[in-house]
Structure formats: structure tokens, C-alpha cells
Enzyme design. Structure first.
Site, PDB file in Angstrom:
ATOM      1  N   SER A   1      41.454  46.489  47.845  1.00 48.66           N
ATOM      2  CA  SER A   1      41.284  46.247  46.424  1.00 48.66           C
ATOM      3  C   SER A   1      41.808  47.365  45.554  1.00 48.66           C
ATOM      4  O   SER A   1      41.834  48.522  45.945  1.00 48.66           O
ATOM      5  CB  SER A   1      39.784  46.090  46.106  1.00 48.66           C
ATOM      6  OG  SER A   1      39.206  45.054  46.841  1.00 48.66           O
TER       7      SER A   1
ATOM      8  N   ILE B   1      37.889  44.664  36.587  1.00 45.77           N
ATOM      9  CA  ILE B   1      38.634  43.659  37.323  1.00 45.77           C
ATOM     10  C   ILE B   1      39.050  44.263  38.659  1.00 45.77           C
ATOM     11  O   ILE B   1      39.663  45.332  38.706  1.00 45.77           O
ATOM     12  CB  ILE B   1      39.896  43.205  36.545  1.00 45.77           C
ATOM     13  CG1 ILE B   1      39.545  42.798  35.107  1.00 45.77           C
ATOM     14  CG2 ILE B   1      40.617  42.099  37.303  1.00 45.77           C
ATOM     15  CD1 ILE B   1      38.564  41.661  34.978  1.00 45.77           C
ATOM     16  N   GLU B   2      38.700  43.577  39.729  1.00 44.28           N
ATOM     17  CA  GLU B   2      39.079  43.984  41.088  1.00 44.28           C
ATOM     18  C   GLU B   2      40.081  42.949  41.590  1.00 44.28           C
ATOM     19  O   GLU B   2      39.776  41.760  41.629  1.00 44.28           O
ATOM     20  CB  GLU B   2      37.839  44.004  41.982  1.00 44.28           C
ATOM     21  CG  GLU B   2      38.109  44.332  43.425  1.00 44.28           C
ATOM     22  CD  GLU B   2      36.836  44.309  44.281  1.00 44.28           C
ATOM     23  OE1 GLU B   2      36.967  44.531  45.505  1.00 44.28           O
ATOM     24  OE2 GLU B   2      35.729  44.063  43.754  1.00 44.28           O
ATOM     25  N   LEU B   3      41.288  43.383  41.919  1.00 41.11           N
ATOM     26  CA  LEU B   3      42.292  42.510  42.532  1.00 41.11           C
ATOM     27  C   LEU B   3      42.361  42.862  44.000  1.00 41.11           C
ATOM     28  O   LEU B   3      42.466  44.046  44.356  1.00 41.11           O
ATOM     29  CB  LEU B   3      43.667  42.715  41.901  1.00 41.11           C
ATOM     30  CG  LEU B   3      43.902  42.169  40.513  1.00 41.11           C
ATOM     31  CD1 LEU B   3      45.360  42.369  40.110  1.00 41.11           C
ATOM     32  CD2 LEU B   3      43.540  40.704  40.421  1.00 41.11           C
TER      33      LEU B   3
END
Length: 145
Positions: free
Chosen positions: A122, A133-135
């Protein structure tokens, strides 16, 4: 009967199939649409008159402007109160370069975490309302079996 969800057990008779949408309370719908469509490629849609949403896959974020929310709403809706993990198949290195072009500061990552279906890698950053926001990419075993 139980089924796995990460490291914990959940009842197999769970009635929930998937998430359909969530509501983001924001300071500026225009700024939020610009960020999520430009930075993350979400599609902007208009529904029920002039309401706005950000679509991706089969989910969406409905947008409520702070102080002008639609009923029913969360008990105390405020901008900047979510922390969400979004899964992507795009390599994080490519996304990090894209975020740099948009002058989005990465707060942490890449780091290894645990997603709903297993290990993920992440990166973390914030949207215009300071939501976290974690991608993430799922880590797949590429070794031959």
C-alpha cells in the site's frame, strides 16, 4: 460454518454481498470531483437532478457538501473523516509517478499490510478534505507451484 476474512473468522451466513456506495461529506464538490477524476480516474456522474457521484468498477462515492447533506445522513458528517483502502491492479510504482505529476504527497509507503483477502502492498495519501486514501495491490505468489 466459518469463512476466512484476513486473520479473523466471520459467520458464513453473512447477508452482505458487497459494498454499493458510500457517502463522502466534502467542503467542495468541485474540488473533490477534480481530485478523484484526475488523480484516480473515477467517472463523475450526475443523478437525481444535480447530485454528484464518483464511479469506479461497480461502486461509487456519493458526494454531499458539508452543511447541505441529503437525508438521511450520518449522525455527524464531516469532511476528512474517512480512511479507505482502494484496490488497484496498476503497479504502485506507476501510481506513485502519476501522483507526483498531480503534486500529491505520499505520506507512507510502499508498505505491506493485510487486506480482506490477504497481503497487500500500500501507499497512503490524502484527498482535498484530508481523508486518508490507501491504494493497494494484492501480493500474488508468482513462484511456480
Amino acid at each position: 460454518m466459518m469463512s476466512d476474512c484476513g486473520d479473523r473468522k466471520v459467520p458464513s451466513q453473512c447477508f452482505i454481498l458487497r459494498m454499493d456506495h458510500l457517502v463522502l461529506t466534502v467542503k467542495s464538490i468541485e474540488d473533490t470531483m477534480a481530485f478523484y477524476s484526475g488523480v484516480l480516474g473515477m467517472e463523475i456522474i450526475t443523478f437525481k437532478g444535480n447530485r454528484k457521484a464518483l464511479c469506479f468498477g461497480s461502486q461509487k462515492f456519493n458526494l454531499h457538501e458539508a452543511g447541505k447533506e441529503f437525508e438521511p445522513k450520518a449522525h455527524k458528517p464531516v469532511p476528512g473523516s474517512i480512511d479507505i483502502c482502494l484496490i488497484t491492479e496498476t503497479p504502485l510504482e506507476q501510481l506513485m509517478e502519476h501522483l507526483k505529476v498531480w503534486e500529491v504527497t505520499i505520506e507512507e509507503g510502499p508498505v505491506t499490510r493485510t487486506g480482506a483477502s490477504g497481503p497487500i502492498t500500500s501507499i497512503y495519501f490524502r484527498d482535498p478534505d484530508r481523508n486518508l486514501i490507501e491504494l493497494s495491490n494484492y501480493i500474488t505468489d508468482s513462484k511456480p507451484h
